[in-house]
Scaffold this active site. Structure first.
Site, short mmCIF file in Angstrom:
data_model
loop_
_atom_site.label_atom_id
_atom_site.label_comp_id
_atom_site.label_asym_id
_atom_site.label_seq_id
_atom_site.Cartn_x
_atom_site.Cartn_y
_atom_site.Cartn_z
N SER A 1 0.85 -1.19 0.00
CA SER A 1 0.00 0.00 0.00
C SER A 1 0.89 1.25 0.00
O SER A 1 1.65 1.46 -0.94
CB SER A 1 -0.96 -0.07 1.19
OG SER A 1 -2.01 0.87 1.04
N ASP B 1 -10.16 -5.70 -2.85
CA ASP B 1 -9.53 -4.65 -2.04
C ASP B 1 -10.41 -3.40 -2.07
O ASP B 1 -10.68 -2.84 -3.14
CB ASP B 1 -8.15 -4.37 -2.63
CG ASP B 1 -7.32 -3.41 -1.81
OD1 ASP B 1 -7.89 -2.48 -1.22
OD2 ASP B 1 -6.09 -3.59 -1.79
N HIS C 1 -7.29 -6.08 1.38
CA HIS C 1 -6.10 -5.23 1.55
C HIS C 1 -5.28 -5.62 2.79
O HIS C 1 -4.31 -4.96 3.12
CB HIS C 1 -6.57 -3.77 1.69
CG HIS C 1 -5.51 -2.74 1.42
ND1 HIS C 1 -4.90 -2.60 0.19
CD2 HIS C 1 -4.92 -1.80 2.21
CE1 HIS C 1 -4.01 -1.60 0.24
NE2 HIS C 1 -4.00 -1.12 1.45
#
Lengths: 281, 281
Positions: free
Chosen positions: B151, B227, B260
């Protein structure tokens, strides 16, 4: 709430789920986790590995840090991780909220002593109520079950397997409390839950159960050599002596340098799961 | 405190350590973790994999939930996990203590804007100060380094590799922010740390760096299809377009059903580490 899904998350091709239900045994909501390997999609029932956690833990510790999903996904194992005690408003705790009794420390027994007897029914919960839920809600082959655990959960796994030898094909433990009758943690817990009469304790002490004739085919134990609790609480030599006297095959591996944490457990998780998978095949 | 050991724990035959030092770049104590695989005992320098974490994380998230030690122990990789921002008394935070700016959200840049410029020097910390410490204190072969991240840390890994192509032999990411200039998280962060002039942002935007001529040999990205941040923040299609236009080989794998979280990261960690190990050999 009778049975509800808290969360499901894809991982290693399978599904890591967390579930909650109203437990008749404990009189409280109980939370547990189940990993379904990718093989579950095909529909055929899969073998089940029970993992019982140690003092202070919930289902979440092993679920986040146990590193079991990769092997379970490869081997086609369902992995069930229950909580370690009832929790919630009104559930009696240790008088001083210590970590080794009460909440997070159910010791996998059915308490007979007030005020614990009403909620602390973890033996019946783990051996009766929860297996029925697993069978009802997941593609589990209840004819192929294994059980393992860590520390207090190692005690739980060993005693539950010894008391239910036809149910579990295999049993293993990481750093188990092998004889609660002969360590401070166990004295406090069994005394508090079961009362002062130590005759009642023998049914929840792995070495005493073996001395009294209980049997499983074999036992696998890994124990860290740098575990702070090794000499005062865990005492694997007591299990070794009982197994030798009984002719019960015990593989006891002292792992030099390892402590009592999930850094130790995760290091040998894969190996234990493969050992169980061979016996569940 | 210049450099101190917080803890060392044996795991998978190696040592999981946590360390703390007084950082000259950030003006604060900084904590990071290093896993030394068992091969470190033999003394020969080993390749280093840098793992940069995402928003809200410290070194601890990947250290506990990343499931990297088994592969690192097998492949002989040192695994370094830094923190994501300076922390402590007097370090300025987001005005509303939001999760996406300030503490836990350094975005791997050197801030130029008050009041952040004094402490928020994560680019120089990760590329200068911390590598020198790693080289001084661990058996690291700094000629063989790889970098990866998740991320915000995927953004960090991609931009740092693109800006230092001779230092890193390989770069990969899980669910990276590929273009902070073109997502809300990035707008807030780069605006806050670097000011309103977007020309300065291009040096910290992976797709803009590629558009402006920066190159690495190849990039590996895994992205979960379920996600929550995929469409609004992550936008891997922007990286794909930039790589295609530049002739830069990108392996972008959309993994259906994954979110995620570390349940996603851990599922593909082993695969990324093997990919890096091949390039570090």
């Amino acid at each position: 709430m009778t049975f509800e899904t808290v969360s499901t998350t894809k991982s290693f091709g399978g599904v890591q789920g967390v579930y909650r239900h109203a437990s008749g045994e404990t009189g409280t909501p109980m939370t547990f986790s189940v990993f379904l390997p990718p093989q579950a999609e095909a529909g055929a029932p899969l073998p089940v590995v029970w993992y019982l956690s140690g003092l202070t833990c919930t289902h979440a510790n092993v679920t986040e840090k146990g590193e079991f999903r990769k092997a379970c996904a490869e081997l086609g194992l369902i992995f069930v991780a229950p909580d370690t005690s009832p929790r919630g408003e009104g559930v009696p705790d240790d008088a001083e909220a210590a970590y080794d009794f009460g909440l997070g420390a159910g010791f996998y027994v059915d308490a007979t002593q007030a005020p614990f007897a009403e909620n602390y029914r973890m033996y019946s919960y783990i051996t009766g109520e929860l297996p029925a839920l697993i069978q009802a809600h997941f593609p589990a082959d209840m004819g192929r079950q294994a059980i393992m655990g860590h520390s207090m959960g190692g005690h739980g796994a060993l005693t539950i397997a010894l008391k239910n030898p036809d149910r579990f094909r295999s049993v293993s433990a990481f750093a188990p409390i092998v004889s609660p009758m002969r360590c401070p943690w166990g004295h406090k817990a069994l005394g508090g839950y079961l009362g002062r009469d130590q005759a009642a304790w023998r049914a929840h002490d792995a070495t005493a159960l073996i001395e009294d004739g209980a049997r499983v085919k074999e036992i696998l134990v890994d124990q860290g050599g740098a575990d702070n609790f090794l000499e005062s609480q865990l005492k694997p030599e007591l299990l070794q002596a009982a197994c030798e006297a009984a002719g019960l095959p015990l593989t006891l591996r002292l792992q030099p340098g390892y402590d009592h944490s999930y850094y130790f457990i995760s290091s040998f998780m894969d190996d234990h799961l493969r050992w169980h998978a061979e016996r569940l095949a």
